[in-house]
Enzyme design. Sequence first.
Site, PDB file in Angstrom:
ATOM      1  N   ASP A  85       0.827  -1.208   0.000  1.00 38.14           N
ATOM      2  CA  ASP A  85       0.000   0.000   0.000  1.00 38.14           C
ATOM      3  C   ASP A  85       0.863   1.260   0.000  1.00 38.14           C
ATOM      4  O   ASP A  85       2.101   1.188   0.008  1.00 38.14           O
ATOM      5  CB  ASP A  85      -0.941  -0.054   1.223  1.00 38.14           C
ATOM      6  CG  ASP A  85      -2.290   0.579   0.958  1.00 38.14           C
ATOM      7  OD1 ASP A  85      -2.382   1.449   0.080  1.00 38.14           O
ATOM      8  OD2 ASP A  85      -3.258   0.206   1.659  1.00 38.14           O
TER       9      ASP A  85
ATOM     10  N   ASP B 277     -10.229   3.252  -3.639  1.00 38.95           N
ATOM     11  CA  ASP B 277     -10.909   2.015  -3.264  1.00 38.95           C
ATOM     12  C   ASP B 277     -12.230   1.797  -4.006  1.00 38.95           C
ATOM     13  O   ASP B 277     -12.982   2.738  -4.257  1.00 38.95           O
ATOM     14  CB  ASP B 277     -11.179   2.011  -1.764  1.00 38.95           C
ATOM     15  CG  ASP B 277      -9.887   1.951  -0.966  1.00 38.95           C
ATOM     16  OD1 ASP B 277      -8.803   1.911  -1.583  1.00 38.95           O
ATOM     17  OD2 ASP B 277      -9.962   1.949   0.263  1.00 38.95           O
TER      18      ASP B 277
HETATM   19  C1  GAL Z   1      -6.175   1.325   1.204  1.00 45.55           C
HETATM   20  C2  GAL Z   1      -6.276   0.308   0.090  1.00 45.55           C
HETATM   21  C3  GAL Z   1      -7.388  -0.660   0.430  1.00 45.55           C
HETATM   22  C4  GAL Z   1      -7.096  -1.315   1.762  1.00 45.55           C
HETATM   23  C5  GAL Z   1      -6.887  -0.253   2.836  1.00 45.55           C
HETATM   24  C6  GAL Z   1      -6.419  -0.861   4.145  1.00 45.55           C
HETATM   25  O1  GAL Z   1      -5.109   2.176   0.920  1.00 45.55           O
HETATM   26  O2  GAL Z   1      -6.541   0.980  -1.110  1.00 45.55           O
HETATM   27  O3  GAL Z   1      -7.497  -1.626  -0.596  1.00 45.55           O
HETATM   28  O4  GAL Z   1      -5.957  -2.123   1.646  1.00 45.55           O
HETATM   29  O5  GAL Z   1      -5.915   0.673   2.438  1.00 45.55           O
HETATM   30  O6  GAL Z   1      -6.215   0.108   5.096  1.00 45.55           O
END
Ligand code: GAL
Length: 483
Positions: free
Chosen positions: A229, A299
């Site tokens: 991430d 997301d």
């Molecule tokens: C976001 C990511 C999501 C999930 C989330 C967890 O940055 O895009 O898919 O992993 O973090 O905190």
Amino acid sequence: MLLFSTSLILAGLAAAQSEWGQCGGIGWTGGTTCPSGWTCVAQNPYYSQCLQSTGSSSIGTTGTVSSTASTSVVGTTTTSSPTSTATLTGIAASAPTIGPSKAVGKLPALGWNAWNAYGCNINEDKILAAANQFISLGLADVGYEYINIDDCWSEMQRDPSTGRIVPDPSKFPNGISGVADQVHALGLKFGIYSDAGTATCAGFPGSLGNELLDATTFAEWGVDYLKYDNCNVPGNWSDSGTPPGGDWYNSNSAIRYRQMTAALNETGRPFQFNLCIWGAANVWDWGARVGHSWRMSGDSSASWGYITNILTTNVQHLSSIDFYSHNDMDMMEIGNGDLTIQEQRTHFAVWSFLKSPILLGTDLSQLNSTQLSIIKNAELIAFHQDPNVGGPASPFTPTPSASSTSPPEFYAGQSSKGIHVFIVNTGSATASKTFNFANVPGLGTGSFLVHDMWAGTDVGKFTDSYTISVEAHDTAALFISPA
Ligand code: GAL
């Protein structure tokens, strides 16, 4: 220790306005307000996130970067070089150029990830339930392979003596290796999550500066897939302006990810590597030199708007898709929220014909037989997993007089079997859709046999053109062969 409310369970369902959820960023169309006590904080232009208004310790911390892993090539990994010939300075000059493993990741991943189903509210039982459902529901038989943990699996602090990330014993009493062993015993593969910043999006330890230690730990645990991430990036590791040589492969963002590619390589274990970079830093231009797949957006949410938005984005970057090279449209929402069955069919068809990773994102025990038949459709999975054709389907103009739409509705693509046509009805009513065979790239003129990939049945023989009625937000999936 952070406190999580039950609303977090729904993080992926609403995708906005949840604790730790996305609440803004380029291309974001979801909600922008956060729960009481939480504030929407911009991580970068692409991603704003609901964070605790007080007591969130991770934001703004500075990170130092360890020396990069050596660039020696072991076994299954190939080297890759920047395309830029400019003289590089600073960190770009010494950053590793090792490419991702070619032992894995040729085809887009098929699997499950815990985030859209459970958010941070995960534990061993839930992960193993999904693994067992891959077997009992026949999902493994049709190719689903990866069982992936997302954020929130560790303790808030690294082990003070070893520096290693420590699995949360209340969630994973047998450690991560204990879960991985049980997933492997079912014949499946196991994935984990970390972050190319100082902390994950939910505030747990990130891997920036600890790439080799964390990659080694993951390898020892038997991890097969890493989702990496992009939260909590120190200012000196962010990008401002055009990167050295004008090549985004040399951007600070890319180099943060390249350090983990090199570290994974150093372990000698093949990892499938997913860059969760939300479409930042022109990732589609360099992603294949660093990982196997890369997120194209913020997301997902269980909404028709998300499906059409990501489709509109992704059709601009289809030339990036090939073997070992996949634009990730984010995890699946089939089974979540209020998507109609037609919208769920489109969700699955589009992810299949654009060869995105397909990671199911729901409690699999709740899927009904119609939903199961969508995600187990053998003909769409065969297109997605074609061992001989790496490219996706692409938009085409169905008749000489057709006007263009955004996103496009008509797509044609090649598989080992021949030519396929996919028609997305973006309108809110059933509509009649026509294409001329001569307009489909690769078909030519004459008579053709039309086969319905959803039903698995032949529709009949047609000359010159074919017309089909497609329900609102549904997608027709057809195989066309010479009659
Ligand atoms: C976001 C990511 C999501 C999930 C989330 C967890 O940055 O895009 O898919 O992993 O973090 O905190």
